[in-house]
Design a protein around this motif. Structure first.
Motif, PDB file in Angstrom:
ATOM      1  N   THR A 160      -7.120  59.509 -14.212  1.00  0.00           N
ATOM      2  CA  THR A 160      -5.800  59.944 -14.663  1.00  0.00           C
ATOM      3  C   THR A 160      -4.949  60.390 -13.479  1.00  0.00           C
ATOM      4  OG1 THR A 160      -6.694  60.655 -16.798  1.00  0.00           O
ATOM      5  CG2 THR A 160      -4.559  61.548 -16.159  1.00  0.00           C
ATOM      6  N   GLN A 161      -5.550  61.133 -12.550  1.00  0.00           N
ATOM      7  CA  GLN A 161      -4.816  61.554 -11.359  1.00  0.00           C
ATOM      8  C   GLN A 161      -4.394  60.359 -10.516  1.00  0.00           C
ATOM      9  OE1 GLN A 161      -6.944  64.551  -9.112  1.00  0.00           O
ATOM     10  NE2 GLN A 161      -6.077  66.190 -10.363  1.00  0.00           N
ATOM     11  N   ILE A 162      -5.298  59.396 -10.353  1.00  0.00           N
ATOM     12  CA  ILE A 162      -4.959  58.186  -9.594  1.00  0.00           C
ATOM     13  C   ILE A 162      -3.798  57.448 -10.263  1.00  0.00           C
ATOM     14  CG2 ILE A 162      -5.787  55.899  -8.908  1.00  0.00           C
ATOM     15  CD1 ILE A 162      -8.551  57.133  -8.494  1.00  0.00           C
ATOM     16  N   PHE A 163      -3.861  57.339 -11.593  1.00  0.00           N
ATOM     17  CA  PHE A 163      -2.809  56.634 -12.325  1.00  0.00           C
ATOM     18  C   PHE A 163      -1.450  57.303 -12.117  1.00  0.00           C
ATOM     19  CE2 PHE A 163      -0.100  56.281 -16.095  1.00  0.00           C
ATOM     20  CZ  PHE A 163       0.032  54.911 -16.205  1.00  0.00           C
ATOM     21  N   PHE A 164      -1.377  58.612 -12.335  1.00  0.00           N
ATOM     22  CA  PHE A 164      -0.087  59.288 -12.245  1.00  0.00           C
ATOM     23  C   PHE A 164       0.413  59.385 -10.804  1.00  0.00           C
ATOM     24  CE2 PHE A 164      -1.188  61.017 -16.520  1.00  0.00           C
ATOM     25  CZ  PHE A 164      -0.051  60.557 -17.172  1.00  0.00           C
ATOM     26  N   ALA A 192      13.629  49.499 -14.145  1.00  0.00           N
ATOM     27  CA  ALA A 192      12.846  48.610 -13.280  1.00  0.00           C
ATOM     28  C   ALA A 192      11.908  49.412 -12.382  1.00  0.00           C
ATOM     29  CB  ALA A 192      13.776  47.745 -12.434  1.00  0.00           C
ATOM     30  N   SER A 193      12.383  50.554 -11.880  1.00  0.00           N
ATOM     31  CA  SER A 193      11.531  51.376 -11.013  1.00  0.00           C
ATOM     32  C   SER A 193      10.305  51.891 -11.762  1.00  0.00           C
ATOM     33  CB  SER A 193      12.339  52.539 -10.428  1.00  0.00           C
ATOM     34  OG  SER A 193      12.717  53.465 -11.434  1.00  0.00           O
ATOM     35  N   TRP A 194      10.496  52.290 -13.034  1.00  0.00           N
ATOM     36  CA  TRP A 194       9.364  52.771 -13.829  1.00  0.00           C
ATOM     37  C   TRP A 194       8.413  51.624 -14.175  1.00  0.00           C
ATOM     38  CZ3 TRP A 194       7.702  57.551 -14.461  1.00  0.00           C
ATOM     39  CH2 TRP A 194       8.590  58.605 -14.252  1.00  0.00           C
ATOM     40  N   ILE A 195       8.956  50.445 -14.453  1.00  0.00           N
ATOM     41  CA  ILE A 195       8.098  49.290 -14.766  1.00  0.00           C
ATOM     42  C   ILE A 195       7.234  48.933 -13.564  1.00  0.00           C
ATOM     43  CG2 ILE A 195       8.103  46.816 -15.267  1.00  0.00           C
ATOM     44  CD1 ILE A 195      10.568  47.275 -17.018  1.00  0.00           C
ATOM     45  N   VAL A 196       7.850  48.898 -12.379  1.00  0.00           N
ATOM     46  CA  VAL A 196       7.087  48.604 -11.156  1.00  0.00           C
ATOM     47  C   VAL A 196       6.033  49.681 -10.926  1.00  0.00           C
ATOM     48  CG1 VAL A 196       7.231  48.393  -8.657  1.00  0.00           C
ATOM     49  CG2 VAL A 196       8.945  47.278 -10.085  1.00  0.00           C
ATOM     50  N   GLY A 197       6.410  50.946 -11.137  1.00  0.00           N
ATOM     51  CA  GLY A 197       5.456  52.036 -10.966  1.00  0.00           C
ATOM     52  C   GLY A 197       4.265  51.910 -11.896  1.00  0.00           C
ATOM     53  N   ILE A 198       4.520  51.550 -13.154  1.00  0.00           N
ATOM     54  CA  ILE A 198       3.442  51.391 -14.130  1.00  0.00           C
ATOM     55  C   ILE A 198       2.528  50.225 -13.744  1.00  0.00           C
ATOM     56  CG2 ILE A 198       2.940  50.722 -16.524  1.00  0.00           C
ATOM     57  CD1 ILE A 198       5.454  52.293 -17.344  1.00  0.00           C
ATOM     58  N   MET A 199       3.122  49.109 -13.352  1.00  0.00           N
ATOM     59  CA  MET A 199       2.323  47.942 -12.962  1.00  0.00           C
ATOM     60  C   MET A 199       1.459  48.259 -11.747  1.00  0.00           C
ATOM     61  SD  MET A 199       5.183  44.930 -13.487  1.00  0.00           S
ATOM     62  CE  MET A 199       4.129  43.679 -12.745  1.00  0.00           C
ATOM     63  N   HIS A 200       2.039  48.951 -10.767  1.00  0.00           N
ATOM     64  CA  HIS A 200       1.281  49.300  -9.560  1.00  0.00           C
ATOM     65  C   HIS A 200       0.137  50.251  -9.888  1.00  0.00           C
ATOM     66  CE1 HIS A 200       0.267  50.407  -5.492  1.00  0.00           C
ATOM     67  NE2 HIS A 200       0.559  51.669  -5.746  1.00  0.00           N
ATOM     68  N   SER A 201       0.416  51.282 -10.679  1.00  0.00           N
ATOM     69  CA  SER A 201      -0.619  52.265 -11.006  1.00  0.00           C
ATOM     70  C   SER A 201      -1.735  51.649 -11.847  1.00  0.00           C
ATOM     71  CB  SER A 201      -0.003  53.471 -11.737  1.00  0.00           C
ATOM     72  OG  SER A 201       0.640  53.073 -12.929  1.00  0.00           O
ATOM     73  N   MET A 202      -1.375  50.731 -12.745  1.00  0.00           N
ATOM     74  CA  MET A 202      -2.395  50.066 -13.553  1.00  0.00           C
ATOM     75  C   MET A 202      -3.329  49.237 -12.674  1.00  0.00           C
ATOM     76  SD  MET A 202      -2.313  50.927 -16.676  1.00  0.00           S
ATOM     77  CE  MET A 202      -3.422  49.658 -17.281  1.00  0.00           C
ATOM     78  N   SER A 203      -2.781  48.591 -11.658  1.00  0.00           N
ATOM     79  CA  SER A 203      -3.627  47.799 -10.755  1.00  0.00           C
ATOM     80  C   SER A 203      -4.610  48.692 -10.011  1.00  0.00           C
ATOM     81  CB  SER A 203      -2.759  47.016  -9.759  1.00  0.00           C
ATOM     82  OG  SER A 203      -2.144  47.890  -8.817  1.00  0.00           O
TER      83      SER A 203
END
Length: 314
Positions: A99-103, A147-158
């Protein structure tokens, strides 16, 4: 038991910044003050921009979102670290670590794109002022933030998906005060060289590339400003300088940590403290001290609050 099941039952021990009780109490007081100041300062910016109609512009809309991200970045690990200093409980579950890594990667990835959006806003405002209203519309601002939040979510999911594939079968001591891939993958039962290459390719190179693009855009803006000597150009220079200070202080530690994921842990600890605790408070400090419009709006808000209190029946 397979690797995935073994990982989900794993518990990490966060070693923190030091073992000295005296230093831990010192850090407890300092980080508590910084955290409160970060939340109050950034909340003040958000409230001021919302309340003052003179600040209802694209630049301040982006600034408000930056303040929200900074408050989030300061909150993903700092409160736990502060309470751990008091309770002495420094363990974190495998799920809590993920969870910490994701956020962490969600907020840092989102902030990177948002800083690029703010740079784009200033570039259009100074280099193409006649087309600013048509290019930087409210719809475009909302699209940039989304767009910034979408990129952030995609990066964190990876990053989380990558962490889920790691087999943990040995030591469980994380040499930091929060979980992040550069320190967590050191505990995996696989070759860390390959993992280091993954970190460099997915985080380090991205951060470095974005910084180079931002640096180039601000150089163009500052050169454009230099050819003008008006009061408006002086204001633009002050604004862009503040933006670049935030960019440099945010990207510097990120680039070092993720471009050299196998570097010295002490250096990584210091830089981690810098971009998760110190940098979020620099946003309100830099933007309020260097921006006359924000300072005037804050004074108006303070006077409105004082007048409201005087008007209240005793």
């Amino acid at each position: 038991m397979d690797v995935a099941n073994k990982s989900t039952m794993f518990e990490f021990v966060l070693l923190g910044l030091c073992n000295s009780w005296e230093l831990q109490m010192f850090f407890f007081m300092v980080f508590s003050l910084f955290y409160v100041a970060t939340m109050v300062g950034n909340s003040l910016i958000v409230i001021t921009v919302i309340v003052d109609p003179h600040l209802h512009s694209p630049m301040y809309f982006l600034l408000t979102n930056l303040s929200i991200i900074d408050m989030s970045l300061a909150s993903f690990a700092t409160p736990k670290m502060i309470t751990d200093y008091l309770t002495g409980h420094k363990t974190i579950s495998f799920d809590g670590c993920l969870t910490q890594i994701f956020f962490l990667h969600l907020f840092t990835g989102t902030e990177i794109i948002l800083l690029m959006a703010m740079s784009f806003d200033r570039y259009i405002a100074i280099c193409k002022p006649l087309h600013y209203a048509s290019i930087i519309s409210p719809q475009v601002c909302v699209a940039l933030v989304v767009a910034s939040w979408i990129v952030g979510i995609m990066h964190s999911m990876s990053q989380v998906i990558f962490a889920l594939t790691l087999p943990f079968c040995g030591p469980n001591e994380v040499d930091s005060f929060f979980c992040d891939l550069p320190v967590v993958f050191q505990l995996a039962c696989v070759d860390t060289y390959v993992l280091g290459l993954f970190m460099i390719s997915t985080s380090g190179i991205i951060a470095l590339s974005c910084f180079i693009v931002l640096f180039h855009s601000y150089v163009i803006v500052l050169v454009t400003v230099k050819h003008h000597s008006s009061r408006g150009s002086s204001k633009a220079l002050s604004t862009c300088t503040a933006h670049f200070i935030v960019v440099f202080l945010f990207f510097g530690p990120c680039i070092f940590i993720y471009m050299w994921p196998l570097s010295n842990f002490l250096t990584d600890k210091i830089l981690s403290v810098f971009y998760t605790i110190f940098t979020p408070i620099l946003n309100p400090i830099i933007y309020t001290l260097r921006n006359q419009e924000v300072k005037i709006a804050i004074r108006k808000l303070k006077n409105r609050f004082l007048n409201f209190n005087k008007a209240m029946p005793s």
